[in-house]
Design a protein around this motif. Structure first.
Motif, PDB file in Angstrom:
ATOM      1  N   LEU A  75      33.500   9.847 104.678  1.00 13.04           N
ATOM      2  CA  LEU A  75      33.933   8.783 103.682  1.00 13.04           C
ATOM      3  C   LEU A  75      33.654   7.517 104.653  1.00 13.04           C
ATOM      4  CD1 LEU A  75      35.183   7.784 101.156  1.00 13.04           C
ATOM      5  CD2 LEU A  75      37.157   7.490 102.413  1.00 13.04           C
ATOM      6  N   ILE A  76      32.777   6.518 104.147  1.00 13.95           N
ATOM      7  CA  ILE A  76      32.790   5.115 104.689  1.00 13.95           C
ATOM      8  C   ILE A  76      33.443   4.352 103.674  1.00 13.95           C
ATOM      9  CG2 ILE A  76      31.237   3.560 105.596  1.00 13.95           C
ATOM     10  CD1 ILE A  76      28.961   5.555 105.934  1.00 13.95           C
ATOM     11  N   MET A  77      34.539   3.606 103.863  1.00 18.39           N
ATOM     12  CA  MET A  77      35.373   2.871 103.020  1.00 18.39           C
ATOM     13  C   MET A  77      35.317   1.220 103.422  1.00 18.39           C
ATOM     14  SD  MET A  77      39.240   3.626 101.613  1.00 18.39           S
ATOM     15  CE  MET A  77      40.090   3.057 103.101  1.00 18.39           C
ATOM     16  N   HIS A  78      34.680   0.617 102.911  1.00 16.77           N
ATOM     17  CA  HIS A  78      34.625  -1.007 103.044  1.00 16.77           C
ATOM     18  C   HIS A  78      36.073  -1.490 102.610  1.00 16.77           C
ATOM     19  CE1 HIS A  78      30.442  -0.166 104.627  1.00 16.77           C
ATOM     20  NE2 HIS A  78      30.310   0.188 103.285  1.00 16.77           N
ATOM     21  N   CYS A  79      36.927  -2.075 103.145  1.00 17.61           N
ATOM     22  CA  CYS A  79      38.092  -2.524 102.648  1.00 17.61           C
ATOM     23  C   CYS A  79      37.959  -4.066 102.704  1.00 17.61           C
ATOM     24  CB  CYS A  79      39.052  -2.137 103.434  1.00 17.61           C
ATOM     25  SG  CYS A  79      39.289  -0.318 103.737  1.00 17.61           S
ATOM     26  N   PHE A  80      38.140  -4.585 101.484  1.00 17.21           N
ATOM     27  CA  PHE A  80      38.151  -6.185 101.264  1.00 17.21           C
ATOM     28  C   PHE A  80      39.739  -6.815 101.179  1.00 17.21           C
ATOM     29  CE2 PHE A  80      33.843  -5.015 100.727  1.00 17.21           C
ATOM     30  CZ  PHE A  80      33.002  -6.038 101.234  1.00 17.21           C
ATOM     31  N   LEU A  81      39.896  -7.843 101.631  1.00 21.28           N
ATOM     32  CA  LEU A  81      40.899  -8.663 101.355  1.00 21.28           C
ATOM     33  C   LEU A  81      40.645  -9.127 100.058  1.00 21.28           C
ATOM     34  CD1 LEU A  81      42.332 -10.225 104.684  1.00 21.28           C
ATOM     35  CD2 LEU A  81      43.149  -8.223 103.311  1.00 21.28           C
ATOM     36  N   CYS A  82      41.306  -9.150  98.849  1.00 17.50           N
ATOM     37  CA  CYS A  82      40.742  -9.781  97.563  1.00 17.50           C
ATOM     38  C   CYS A  82      42.440 -10.678  96.983  1.00 17.50           C
ATOM     39  CB  CYS A  82      40.490  -8.602  96.783  1.00 17.50           C
ATOM     40  SG  CYS A  82      39.360  -7.936  97.294  1.00 17.50           S
ATOM     41  N   ARG A  83      41.782 -11.605  96.087  1.00 19.71           N
ATOM     42  CA  ARG A  83      42.887 -12.066  95.043  1.00 19.71           C
ATOM     43  C   ARG A  83      42.324 -11.839  93.774  1.00 19.71           C
ATOM     44  NH1 ARG A  83      42.485 -17.087  93.088  1.00 19.71           N
ATOM     45  NH2 ARG A  83      40.396 -18.152  93.641  1.00 19.71           N
ATOM     46  N   VAL A  84      43.351 -11.833  92.939  1.00 19.61           N
ATOM     47  CA  VAL A  84      43.014 -11.536  91.412  1.00 19.61           C
ATOM     48  C   VAL A  84      42.537 -12.925  90.939  1.00 19.61           C
ATOM     49  CG1 VAL A  84      43.563 -10.969  89.081  1.00 19.61           C
ATOM     50  CG2 VAL A  84      44.520  -9.541  91.119  1.00 19.61           C
ATOM     51  N   VAL A  85      41.424 -13.045  90.132  1.00 20.85           N
ATOM     52  CA  VAL A  85      40.862 -14.335  89.675  1.00 20.85           C
ATOM     53  C   VAL A  85      41.075 -14.233  88.081  1.00 20.85           C
ATOM     54  CG1 VAL A  85      39.545 -14.986  91.629  1.00 20.85           C
ATOM     55  CG2 VAL A  85      38.656 -13.885  89.859  1.00 20.85           C
ATOM     56  N   ALA A  86      41.040 -13.225  87.446  1.00 25.37           N
ATOM     57  CA  ALA A  86      41.110 -13.051  86.147  1.00 25.37           C
ATOM     58  C   ALA A  86      41.732 -11.690  85.482  1.00 25.37           C
ATOM     59  CB  ALA A  86      39.775 -13.118  85.449  1.00 25.37           C
ATOM     60  N   GLY A  87      42.469 -11.661  84.585  1.00 28.52           N
ATOM     61  CA  GLY A  87      43.155 -10.711  84.040  1.00 28.52           C
ATOM     62  C   GLY A  87      44.511 -10.073  84.613  1.00 28.52           C
ATOM     63  N   GLU A  88      44.985  -9.210  84.220  1.00 28.58           N
ATOM     64  CA  GLU A  88      46.430  -8.587  84.588  1.00 28.58           C
ATOM     65  C   GLU A  88      46.195  -7.143  84.771  1.00 28.58           C
ATOM     66  OE1 GLU A  88      49.394 -10.283  85.141  1.00 28.58           O
ATOM     67  OE2 GLU A  88      48.518 -12.155  84.601  1.00 28.58           O
ATOM     68  N   ILE A  89      46.719  -6.721  85.783  1.00 28.22           N
ATOM     69  CA  ILE A  89      46.506  -5.326  86.191  1.00 28.22           C
ATOM     70  C   ILE A  89      47.152  -4.411  85.284  1.00 28.22           C
ATOM     71  CG2 ILE A  89      47.351  -3.379  87.916  1.00 28.22           C
ATOM     72  CD1 ILE A  89      47.191  -5.521  89.976  1.00 28.22           C
ATOM     73  N   ASN A  90      46.104  -3.448  84.679  1.00 24.29           N
ATOM     74  CA  ASN A  90      46.533  -2.175  83.785  1.00 24.29           C
ATOM     75  C   ASN A  90      45.748  -1.017  84.209  1.00 24.29           C
ATOM     76  OD1 ASN A  90      46.770  -0.888  81.340  1.00 24.29           O
ATOM     77  ND2 ASN A  90      45.126  -1.999  80.178  1.00 24.29           N
ATOM     78  N   LEU A  91      46.842  -0.266  84.347  1.00 26.13           N
ATOM     79  CA  LEU A  91      46.238   1.075  85.208  1.00 26.13           C
ATOM     80  C   LEU A  91      45.637   1.863  84.226  1.00 26.13           C
ATOM     81  CD1 LEU A  91      49.970   1.929  86.959  1.00 26.13           C
ATOM     82  CD2 LEU A  91      47.785   0.675  88.096  1.00 26.13           C
ATOM     83  N   LEU A  92      44.450   2.024  84.614  1.00 24.05           N
ATOM     84  CA  LEU A  92      43.466   2.787  83.496  1.00 24.05           C
ATOM     85  C   LEU A  92      43.356   4.259  84.126  1.00 24.05           C
ATOM     86  CD1 LEU A  92      40.975  -0.111  82.596  1.00 24.05           C
ATOM     87  CD2 LEU A  92      43.072   0.679  81.376  1.00 24.05           C
TER      88      LEU A  92
END
Length: 135
Positions: A75-92
């Motif tokens: 596995l090669i996993m690129h991990c980004f620091l992010c912020r939410v800019v639109a929407g509300e978290i919905n566990l799909l």
């Protein structure tokens, strides 16, 4: 296998998601998924978070790239620091999700590659004057 992961920070809290199925069911991870052939990693991150959490994020910084060997694949996993800019978290796709304080990061049963990302995150946050509240 190349994947992306979002370390989502909001009001100083960090989002973790619990896998709802598969070999690693009930383990915790930073949400994300596979990079498709020819896809840029930032585009893969945006697509995966729309598919998994129904949100749009802004990648702020590539924190780390984790290389981890499972018994049956690498596995090669690129991990980004992010912020939410639109929407509300919905566990799909996930079973559960939690917002964690920095001091709570070690309280979850993380997937092995995500443990490395958690450790890099803690190192990074130590260098920030206001911890992760800058997101």
């Amino acid at each position: 296998m190349e994947v992306v992961a979002a370390i989502i920070i909001k009001n100083g809290d960090i989002f973790a998601a619990q896998r709802g199925s598969g070999k690693h069911k009930d383990k915790w991870e930073f949400p994300g998924g596979k990079v498709e052939p020819g896809e840029k990693i930032e585009a893969a991150l945006s697509r995966e978070l729309r598919e998994e959490l129904n949100i749009q994020v802004e990648p702020k910084k590539l924190l780390t790239t984790v290389n981890y060997s499972y018994p049956d694949f690498h596995l090669i996993m690129h991990c980004f620091l992010c912020r939410v800019v639109a929407g509300e978290i919905n566990l799909l796709e996930h079973e559960d999700g939690k917002w964690l304080k920095e001091r709570e990061l070690d309280s979850l049963d993380w997937l092995p590659p995500d443990i490395e990302a958690v450790n890099k995150l803690k190192e990074f946050l130590k260098t920030q004057e206001n911890s992760c509240s800058f997101y």
